[in-house]
Design a protein around this motif. Structure first.
Motif, PDB file in Angstrom:
ATOM      1  N   VAL A 105      51.338  24.195   3.752  1.00 36.26           N
ATOM      2  CA  VAL A 105      52.459  24.245   2.810  1.00 36.26           C
ATOM      3  C   VAL A 105      51.895  24.372   1.387  1.00 36.26           C
ATOM      4  N   TRP A 106      52.359  25.332   0.646  1.00 40.24           N
ATOM      5  CA  TRP A 106      51.943  25.514  -0.743  1.00 40.24           C
ATOM      6  C   TRP A 106      53.081  26.134  -1.558  1.00 40.24           C
ATOM      7  N   GLN A 107      52.953  26.083  -2.861  1.00 47.81           N
ATOM      8  CA  GLN A 107      53.957  26.655  -3.746  1.00 47.81           C
ATOM      9  C   GLN A 107      53.394  27.899  -4.418  1.00 47.81           C
ATOM     10  N   GLU A 108      54.275  28.862  -4.589  1.00 55.74           N
ATOM     11  CA  GLU A 108      53.842  30.144  -5.134  1.00 55.74           C
ATOM     12  C   GLU A 108      54.854  30.606  -6.186  1.00 55.74           C
ATOM     13  N   TRP A 109      54.332  31.097  -7.323  1.00 57.14           N
ATOM     14  CA  TRP A 109      55.219  31.588  -8.387  1.00 57.14           C
ATOM     15  C   TRP A 109      55.856  32.905  -7.967  1.00 57.14           C
ATOM     16  N   LEU A 162      59.030  28.499  -8.958  1.00 52.80           N
ATOM     17  CA  LEU A 162      58.136  28.113  -7.867  1.00 52.80           C
ATOM     18  C   LEU A 162      58.900  28.119  -6.550  1.00 52.80           C
ATOM     19  N   GLU A 163      58.295  28.750  -5.561  1.00 46.93           N
ATOM     20  CA  GLU A 163      58.903  28.772  -4.231  1.00 46.93           C
ATOM     21  C   GLU A 163      57.910  28.227  -3.208  1.00 46.93           C
TER      22      GLU A 163
END
Length: 452
Positions: free
Chosen positions: A66-70, A81-82
């Protein structure tokens, strides 16, 4: 050369060609019986278990990353951020892999056909050494792991005959059906307790695997250091696969073979990577070694090989018959040649039918004795002499003995066959060195022949 002699030689050549018809029919019958035998063997294997290949154990750790990506909004251009997530699995091969197997064999019969089954009692052990932070470095915090498990691929799980228990660092765990991973096919897996995600942990494992199969037992050397030892009372092993044993002992009492490989020789990590990420598992499946339990008495193969020499055998017999006719100034009718030729062709049918019930050597001896006796008896009357008929029978028996030697000495069959043909040609040339071929066939049965 007289016209009569020319007709005689033409008739003999035609008879040899015509005898190819029954020989081809007998050859087709051999193929048909082979097919029936293979169908029965497959049916027996279908009712028990097929050839076995052991792949594993492999440590599998399912995870969700799980990570966040612009992202940039397509209409407003606002960045936000998604959260992204991806599910996958980490695979770890053993640092050390050891398998000791004792294999017993037994025959299963169905009608006149027999299949060889084996039962192997295998002790599997080794150790996993997890790398620091599981090899993920600073991204370890993004991973959320679920229940890890130990996967063991077994090509035909019907052959498992014991309750599998995994001994892991002194703890006993139960195996469950299914390998738990599609890349390893059928097999078993053992769910494990939570592991230290910081890595550096050593997992000592061991389990006993009793396995039944047919034809072949093979092992995939999954360890960085793999050591496999197989022993059996079966005296006719055939070692198969990508790697030959580093040492082996084969005798009438059985065999004992040892293999030792490393990651440098197998490159198994790359093969596993290709299987998991490129869906190309052929390389992983091909990296195996083992033993095939071969029945050395394959009567159909030997009969088929004997038929390949039939034309040469009939030609040599007719040549001896013709020499008797020429040198002794006797007339032999083509029908008599045909009857002798049919007797020679029926030898292969007798050999095929008897070898399905007796050993090949006994079947060959009985078939050869029957044909020699029949042809010797018949030729004695054709040549009007028991002495000549006996001599012809002795020569024919010698030819059968040479043919059996050709069938037994597979590596030297071509050499022996070449020497045989050369020797026969030499004998013919010596015996007929003073023969007046222009005079043969004149005056009925024979013509003036120079003293030999």
């Amino acid at each position: 050369m007289s016209r009569i002699l020319g007709f005689k030689l033409g008739a003999i050549a035609l008879l040899i060609l015509l005898l190819l018809i029954p020989l081809s029919m007998i050859g087709g019958l051999v193929g048909e019986r082979q097919y029936q035998r293979e169908a029965v063997l497959q049916d027996i294997a279908r009712s028990s278990s097929y050839r076995q290949q052991i792949t594993g154990p492999v440590l599998v750790m399912p995870y969700t990353k799980v990570w966040q990506e612009w992202k940039t909004h397509a209409k407003t251009g606002v960045r936000y951020l998604e959260e992204q997530q991806y599910s996958g699995r980490l695979y770890f091969l053993p640092e050390r892999f050891v398998l000791n197997g004792q294999v017993g064999t037994e025959e299963r019969a169905r009608g006149i056909y027999k299949a060889l089954l084996y039962r192997s009692d295998n002790q599997v052990s080794g150790a996993f050494k997890l790398p620091a932070r599981l090899g993920l470095g600073d991204d370890l915090g993004l991973y959320h792991f679920t229940t890890p498990f130990l996967a063991v691929g077994i090509s035909d799980i019907r052959g498992i005959s014991n309750d599998l228990q995994l001994r892991l660092n002194g703890t006993t765990l139960s195996f469950a059906p299914g390998s738990g991973d599609e890349h390893f096919g059928a097999g078993v897996h053992a769910p494990l307790p939570a592991l230290d995600s910081q890595g550096g942990q050593v997992l000592e494992f061991a389990f006993d695997l009793k396995l039944q199969g047919t034809e072949q037992l093979s092992v995939t050397p999954v360890g960085r250091d793999s050591r496999v030892e197989l022993s059996s009372a079966w005296p006719h092993p055939s070692f198969v696969g990508e790697y030959l044993p580093s040492s082996r002992e084969v005798s009438a009492a059985g065999f004992k073979a040892q293999w030792q490989t490393s990651f440098f020789a197998t490159n198994l990590e790359e093969a596993l990577h290709d299987c998991v990420h490129k869906e190309s598992c052929d390389g992983l499946a091909a990296r195996h070694f083992g033993v095939s339990f071969v029945d050395p008495v394959d009567q159909y193969l030997k009969t088929e090989r004997a038929i390949k020499y039939a034309l040469l055998f009939i030609g040599l017999t007719f040549a001896v018959f013709f020499l008797f006719e020429v040198l002794k100034r006797m007339a032999v009718h083509p029908v008599q040649y045909a009857l002798v030729g049919m007797s020679l062709a029926l030898f292969y049918l007798l050999l095929l039918s008897l070898s399905e019930h007796l050993s090949f050597a006994k079947a060959y001896a009985i078939s050869a004795a029957a044909c020699v006796s029949l042809i010797g008896f018949y030729v004695s009357h054709v040549l009007h002499s028991w002495l000549r008929g006996s001599a012809f029978g002795v020569l024919l028996a010698a030819l059968y003995g040479l043919l059996f030697a050709l069938l037994s000495a597979e590596d030297y069959a071509l050499l022996m066959g070449s020497v045989l043909v050369f020797g026969v040609l030499g004998c013919v040339m010596v015996l007929t060195r003073k023969l007046d071929w222009y005079g043969v066939g004149k005056n009925g049965a024979g013509s003036p022949v120079s003293s030999l």
